[in-house]
Design a protein around this motif. Structure first.
Motif, PDB file in Angstrom:
ATOM      1  N   ARG A  78       0.830  -1.203   0.000  1.00 36.78           N
ATOM      2  CA  ARG A  78       0.000   0.000   0.000  1.00 36.78           C
ATOM      3  C   ARG A  78       0.874   1.266   0.000  1.00 36.78           C
ATOM      4  O   ARG A  78       0.572   2.243  -0.695  1.00 36.78           O
ATOM      5  CB  ARG A  78      -0.914  -0.014   1.219  1.00 36.78           C
ATOM      6  CG  ARG A  78      -1.932   1.113   1.240  1.00 36.78           C
ATOM      7  CD  ARG A  78      -2.835   1.032   2.453  1.00 36.78           C
ATOM      8  NE  ARG A  78      -3.729  -0.123   2.366  1.00 36.78           N
ATOM      9  CZ  ARG A  78      -3.609  -1.230   3.090  1.00 36.78           C
ATOM     10  NH1 ARG A  78      -2.610  -1.349   3.957  1.00 36.78           N
ATOM     11  NH2 ARG A  78      -4.450  -2.220   2.965  1.00 36.78           N
ATOM     12  N   ASP A 137      -7.731   1.048  -9.353  1.00 36.76           N
ATOM     13  CA  ASP A 137      -8.674  -0.053  -9.100  1.00 36.76           C
ATOM     14  C   ASP A 137      -7.964  -1.398  -9.100  1.00 36.76           C
ATOM     15  O   ASP A 137      -8.232  -2.260  -8.250  1.00 36.76           O
ATOM     16  CB  ASP A 137      -9.785  -0.046 -10.147  1.00 36.76           C
ATOM     17  CG  ASP A 137     -10.679   1.174 -10.016  1.00 36.76           C
ATOM     18  OD1 ASP A 137     -10.742   1.734  -8.901  1.00 36.76           O
ATOM     19  OD2 ASP A 137     -11.316   1.565 -11.017  1.00 36.76           O
ATOM     20  N   ASP A 138      -7.035  -1.581 -10.044  1.00 39.66           N
ATOM     21  CA  ASP A 138      -6.288  -2.834 -10.065  1.00 39.66           C
ATOM     22  C   ASP A 138      -5.440  -2.991  -8.818  1.00 39.66           C
ATOM     23  O   ASP A 138      -5.333  -4.090  -8.254  1.00 39.66           O
ATOM     24  CB  ASP A 138      -5.403  -2.883 -11.307  1.00 39.66           C
ATOM     25  CG  ASP A 138      -6.220  -2.932 -12.591  1.00 39.66           C
ATOM     26  OD1 ASP A 138      -7.409  -3.333 -12.510  1.00 39.66           O
ATOM     27  OD2 ASP A 138      -5.693  -2.579 -13.656  1.00 39.66           O
ATOM     28  N   GLN A 198      -6.088  -1.717  -5.877  1.00 38.27           N
ATOM     29  CA  GLN A 198      -6.960  -2.020  -4.750  1.00 38.27           C
ATOM     30  C   GLN A 198      -7.387  -3.478  -4.770  1.00 38.27           C
ATOM     31  O   GLN A 198      -7.462  -4.133  -3.723  1.00 38.27           O
ATOM     32  CB  GLN A 198      -8.188  -1.104  -4.783  1.00 38.27           C
ATOM     33  CG  GLN A 198      -7.899   0.336  -4.392  1.00 38.27           C
ATOM     34  CD  GLN A 198      -7.377   0.419  -2.966  1.00 38.27           C
ATOM     35  OE1 GLN A 198      -6.250   0.853  -2.729  1.00 38.27           O
ATOM     36  NE2 GLN A 198      -8.169   0.004  -2.010  1.00 38.27           N
ATOM     37  N   LYS A 199      -7.684  -4.013  -5.943  1.00 43.50           N
ATOM     38  CA  LYS A 199      -8.035  -5.431  -6.043  1.00 43.50           C
ATOM     39  C   LYS A 199      -6.866  -6.308  -5.614  1.00 43.50           C
ATOM     40  O   LYS A 199      -7.042  -7.324  -4.939  1.00 43.50           O
ATOM     41  CB  LYS A 199      -8.450  -5.762  -7.474  1.00 43.50           C
ATOM     42  CG  LYS A 199      -9.765  -5.127  -7.901  1.00 43.50           C
ATOM     43  CD  LYS A 199     -10.099  -5.487  -9.337  1.00 43.50           C
ATOM     44  CE  LYS A 199     -11.421  -4.823  -9.762  1.00 43.50           C
ATOM     45  NZ  LYS A 199     -11.751  -5.137 -11.172  1.00 43.50           N
ATOM     46  N   MET A 200      -5.668  -5.886  -6.006  1.00 50.10           N
ATOM     47  CA  MET A 200      -4.483  -6.635  -5.606  1.00 50.10           C
ATOM     48  C   MET A 200      -4.323  -6.631  -4.094  1.00 50.10           C
ATOM     49  O   MET A 200      -4.033  -7.674  -3.474  1.00 50.10           O
ATOM     50  CB  MET A 200      -3.258  -6.024  -6.279  1.00 50.10           C
ATOM     51  CG  MET A 200      -1.966  -6.826  -6.089  1.00 50.10           C
ATOM     52  SD  MET A 200      -0.558  -5.946  -6.797  1.00 50.10           S
ATOM     53  CE  MET A 200      -1.119  -5.676  -8.467  1.00 50.10           C
ATOM     54  N   THR A 242      -6.728  -6.173  -1.895  1.00 47.85           N
ATOM     55  CA  THR A 242      -7.811  -6.967  -1.323  1.00 47.85           C
ATOM     56  C   THR A 242      -7.503  -8.451  -1.403  1.00 47.85           C
ATOM     57  O   THR A 242      -7.707  -9.211  -0.444  1.00 47.85           O
ATOM     58  CB  THR A 242      -9.128  -6.650  -2.048  1.00 47.85           C
ATOM     59  OG1 THR A 242      -9.401  -5.252  -1.952  1.00 47.85           O
ATOM     60  CG2 THR A 242     -10.280  -7.438  -1.429  1.00 47.85           C
ATOM     61  N   ASP A 243      -7.005  -8.891  -2.556  1.00 46.68           N
ATOM     62  CA  ASP A 243      -6.655 -10.306  -2.704  1.00 46.68           C
ATOM     63  C   ASP A 243      -5.545 -10.696  -1.743  1.00 46.68           C
ATOM     64  O   ASP A 243      -5.579 -11.788  -1.137  1.00 46.68           O
ATOM     65  CB  ASP A 243      -6.225 -10.591  -4.144  1.00 46.68           C
ATOM     66  CG  ASP A 243      -7.376 -10.430  -5.131  1.00 46.68           C
ATOM     67  OD1 ASP A 243      -8.538 -10.486  -4.679  1.00 46.68           O
ATOM     68  OD2 ASP A 243      -7.106 -10.244  -6.333  1.00 46.68           O
ATOM     69  N   HIS A 254      -6.776 -11.111   1.804  1.00 47.73           N
ATOM     70  CA  HIS A 254      -7.646 -12.269   2.021  1.00 47.73           C
ATOM     71  C   HIS A 254      -6.937 -13.599   1.804  1.00 47.73           C
ATOM     72  O   HIS A 254      -7.574 -14.649   1.793  1.00 47.73           O
ATOM     73  CB  HIS A 254      -8.866 -12.187   1.096  1.00 47.73           C
ATOM     74  CG  HIS A 254      -9.864 -11.154   1.518  1.00 47.73           C
ATOM     75  ND1 HIS A 254      -9.724  -9.822   1.234  1.00 47.73           N
ATOM     76  CD2 HIS A 254     -11.012 -11.266   2.246  1.00 47.73           C
ATOM     77  CE1 HIS A 254     -10.738  -9.148   1.733  1.00 47.73           C
ATOM     78  NE2 HIS A 254     -11.527  -9.990   2.353  1.00 47.73           N
TER      79      HIS A 254
END
Length: 890
Positions: free
Chosen positions: A717, A735-736, A738-740, A742-743, A746
């Motif tokens: 981050r 956006d990509d 942020q998805k990275m 998030t993945d 998790h």
């Protein structure tokens, strides 16, 4: 009506539309339909409905300085709301029965029906001269006659001149009369009304009384003289309309200005501002206010009155005495009727794990066994039968002392000391034996409702507040924050310590604050008393300990003690009367299984006028629990008892062995036991076991991996926020990214520990390891496969063949793709370890593959296609040419 609405000022239109929930645009665009509907209204002026003191200026006055009662509600003048919903038109009375004393006058219609020898029916109108023209009888003067007198006169004359004829006389249409509304009427002026109209009906015609008009001195004037005075309070308060006289043509209803007033607030049925008549006293005022409420305390009422110096003075009045009731009210007085105390003088409060918690009557000689007669019928299942408290108030300032008893002994042995004699205002607290035995749904819903109310009042908004409130134990989270030290509220622990800012309160702060308020009011809040069975031990103790701490003074320590170590519930407990070590252990729920009963440490603080010192005393727990003389030491304020753990004691620990062992299952282990020893207990491996692919999972490693994943996400981050993640500093799409993130957040931690199980099976001590609680070993069956994944044409799994090289397996998967990073190909061995190549041209003969391995071909993150490469090269050439041209021109 619509046309008159249009003629009103814009502000008045908006006010009326808002008051009655009407869309002004619909009225302004509607067609007029009022021409025929108001013909029977005798051209009465339209009076718009109003709410008393509802305009903007009055609202501003209310906000700034209007009289308000103790509940901060504006006091209204009594009686004026009667005209708030007055009709827009007033239809005169035409079908009401005519009273016998009705004075007949010009314009009235008399219906005469003759029957018998002759059958005739006449409708006769009284002329302007007061003459009634009756066919066959001639003119009859009826001026000044009442309806009953007119009926007698006509009956007498008809019977004298028409023999054999009977007569029936009734009133037909009544005349209209013109009256005047003068003074402080809402709309003073001349009005045409029915001849049956009274004073109150005339008031409705004019819209009522203005804001400064009197309700108690409405005058009816006839020919310049006051013929009657009407007190509207008689009608409103007593239903007495005897002085609501009928009007005559030319009458004047005069409304003088308001007389003296008194404001009444507090515990009365109808707080308001009332108009006074001369010499009215406080008992009359209380009757106007509909009397006192049941919770009123009239002995402590007060009158606020302006004195001659222009200052307010307070006068105490006792409304229960004759002198207080006869106290004469004056203009501008403010009567405040105080409330009675919410405290009980002869009550006992039962809270906690009882079947029926609540407030009960105290009876002299009452004991615990009287309040709680049975164990099964009066205490909840799971109640602590060894520890309960009686909180007793010892003086008028609210200081308390605490008594401890055993509910089981108090109920079963009524002669024991545990059967405490109760006193008025005692609070009996019954605890749950376990903190997690009760369902706390209702308690959490109560907290949620109260927090939501606070959020609405403070207009704070939180993200997903509903979900967080529902999915968590609000009461527990709020209570846990109460015990946090100031250090836990700092933003940073390393470097500079920052003070907490004054930003808007977060949801957790609101929950904590509300829970604290609820706990401190536990013994007075009936809603909490009802749900007190859901409270855990520390929550029930919180208001008691808080009160004891507030009683501490210089030289007078707070009567609290602490216990920690191998007991069920460590923490701070109230120091009960004649408390000993065994009492404190019972309060903490008893000893744990591993407690060392031969010795515990009691830390005691000695304080004198000059200094304070600490001493450590040894306590034999077993002897103290057996109440042996000298062992069960009496406690003092601020004592801390530490119960030690038995040396070499460990809780029950177990590991799980799965797969290809002869006896798979869970095995209890002792401290220091190794994997080889447990495998021996499991009978060793089966013939089909494949030891190099064994999987060993450890819970502590899983937790460590979770921390590392979070640290990696934080680092990523920061990289995205500063320079991106690509080598050349190009920022990736947000956006990509942020998805990275998030993945990454998790990703589930595995907790796998790489072990050399073949070496362990051979008895090599260096490969063996000590086991921990919840370790899991999985020994798979024989594997004859090798997998190829990543940037290959066809990721696949192949049968293992001894002697085949990495290049051959890659060719079987279709070879590497263009974006494959062939310099970083690596192999994940079957045991979880990673093997890297020893040179850049595939693997050497030293890098042997084995069954169960996985070949990974990674992605080249710095790959550039030919078009991108040539565009960059062209840019370099162009910039160089420009630079050379510039130099050549120098």
């Amino acid at each position: 009506m619509v046309e008159q609405f249009k003629s009103l000022p814009k502000s008045e239109q908006l006010r009326l539309a808002e008051q009655y929930g009407i869309d002004p645009s619909q009225l302004t665009s509607a067609k007029s339909q009022s021409s025929t509907q108001n013909q029977n209204n005798y051209n009465t002026p339209v009076v718009q409905p109003r709410n008393d003191q509802s305009d903007d200026s009055q609202k501003q006055d209310d906000d700034l300085g209007f009289l308000k009662d103790d509940q901060n509600q504006p006091l209204k003048r009594f009686g004026y709301e009667m005209f708030a919903g007055s009709p827009t038109t007033f239809a005169p009375v035409s079908d009401a029965p005519v009273p016998s004393n009705y004075m007949v006058g010009p314009g009235d219609t008399i219906k005469v029906q003759l029957y018998g020898k002759d059958n005739e029916q006449y409708e006769l109108t009284v002329t302007r001269e007061g003459i009634l023209q009756f066919p066959g009888l001639g003119p009859i003067n009826v001026n000044g006659l009442s309806f009953s007198e007119l009926r007698d006169l006509l009956s007498k004359q008809i019977k004298q001149q028409m023999i054999g004829v009977d007569i029936n006389i009734t009133m037909g249409e009544l005349r209209s009369i013109r009256v005047f509304l003068a003074g402080d009427a809402y709309k003073p002026g001349s009005y045409t009304v029915s001849s049956l109209s009274t004073i109150t009906q005339a008031l409705f015609v004019s819209g009522g009384v203005s804001d400064i008009g009197s309700l108690r001195n409405i005058q009816l004037k006839r020919q310049g003289k006051v013929v009657a005075t009407f007190d509207l309070y008689d009608l409103l308060l007593n239903g007495d309309s005897s002085k609501d006289l009928s009007l005559r043509s030319g009458d004047v209803v005069f409304i003088p200005a308001m007389g003296p007033t008194i404001s009444v607030s507090g515990d009365v049925q109808r707080p308001a501002i009332y108009e006074l008549k001369p010499n009215e006293n406080l008992i009359d005022v209380v009757k106007m206010a509909a009397g006192l409420k049941p919770g009123a305390y009239p002995k402590s009422s007060t009158i606020e009155r302006y004195n001659r110096d222009g200052l307010k003075s307070i006068i105490n009045v006792d409304l229960t005495t004759s002198a207080g009731q006869k106290f004469v009210a004056k203009d501008g007085d403010y009567l405040r009727v105080k409330s009675a105390s919410s405290e009980y003088d002869n009550a006992i409060t039962l809270v906690g794990a009882a079947v029926r918690p609540g407030i009960y009557q105290w009876v002299k000689g009452q004991k615990i066994s009287s309040l709680i007669p049975t164990i099964n019928g009066d205490l909840l299942a799971g109640a602590d039968l060894k520890y309960a408290l009686v909180v007793r108030q010892i003086n008028d300032v609210g200081d308390i002392k605490v008594l401890q008893f055993s509910p089981a002994r108090a109920i079963t042995d009524t002669a024991s000391q545990d059967n405490v004699l109760l006193m008025p205002k005692d609070k009996v607290v019954i605890f749950n034996a376990s903190n997690h035995i009760r369902n706390r749904y209702e308690l959490n819903r109560l907290v949620k409702d109260r927090v939501n109310k606070i959020q609405k009042i403070s207009k704070t908004k939180g993200n997903n507040s509903d979900n967080s409130l529902v999915n968590t134990d609000l009461f527990q989270s709020g209570f846990s924050q109460l015990g946090q030290e100031k250090l836990g509220q700092r933003h940073q622990l390393a470097g500079v310590v920052l003070a907490k800012d004054d930003a808007a309160p977060q949801e957790s702060d609101l929950v904590s604050t509300e829970v604290e308020k609820m706990l401190l009011q536990l013994f007075n809040d009936r809603g909490l008393i009802k749900l007190s069975s859901e409270f855990n031990r520390q929550e029930l103790l919180y208001p008691i300990i808080a009160t004891l701490k507030t009683q501490s003074r210089a030289g007078k320590e707070a009567k609290v003690v602490a216990i920690n170590g191998e007991i069920q519930y460590d923490g701070i407990y109230p120091l009960v009367e004649k408390a000993t070590v065994s009492d404190l252990i019972a309060a903490a729920g008893g000893l744990k299984e591993g407690a060392y009963i031969q010795r515990a440490e009691l830390t005691r603080t000695y304080t004198d006028a000059d200094s304070s010192s600490i001493a450590h005393l040894n306590v034999n727990v077993k002897q103290a629990m057996d109440h042996e003389a000298g062992a069960d030491i009496s406690l003092q304020p601020r004592d801390v008892l530490t119960v030690l753990k038995t040396p070499e004691w460990q809780e029950t620990q177990s590991v799980e062995i799965r797969g290809e062992v002869k006896f798979p299952g869970n095995y209890s282990i002792r401290r220091g036991e190794t994997l080889e020893q447990v495998l021996t207990r499991a009978g060793g491996f089966t013939d089909n076991a494949y030891l190099p692919s064994a999987v060993f999972v450890r819970d502590s490693i899983k937790k460590q991996e979770e921390i590392e994943i979070k640290q990696m996400a934080d680092q990523l981050r920061r990289d995205i926020a500063t320079r991106g993640i690509s080598k050349d500093g190009t920022v990736v799409n947000y956006d990509d990214a942020q998805k990275m993130l998030t993945d990454l957040e998790h990703i589930k931690a595995v907790g796998r520990l790489v072990i050399d199980l073949p070496a362990i099976s051979l008895g090599i001590k260096q490969a063996d390891l000590q086991l921990e609680d919840k370790d899991v070993l999985y020994v798979p069956a024989q594997k004859q496969i090798i997998s190829v994944v990543g940037e290959v044409q066809h990721p696949s799994t192949h049968r293992f063949k001894s002697g085949m090289t990495l290049n051959q397996y890659l060719e079987m998967a279709g070879g590497a793709r263009k974006r494959a990073d062939t310099d970083r190909i690596y192999v994940i061995k079957a045991d979880g370890s990673v093997m890297m190549p020893h040179n850049s041209f595939w693997f050497s003969s030293e890098d042997n593959l084995s069954a169960g391995d996985t070949i990974v071909v990674p992605l080249d993150t710095e790959y550039k296609d030919n078009l991108t490469l040539w565009s960059q090269v062209t840019s370099i050439f162009y910039n160089s040419a420009v630079a050379l041209a510039a130099i050549a021109n120098l």
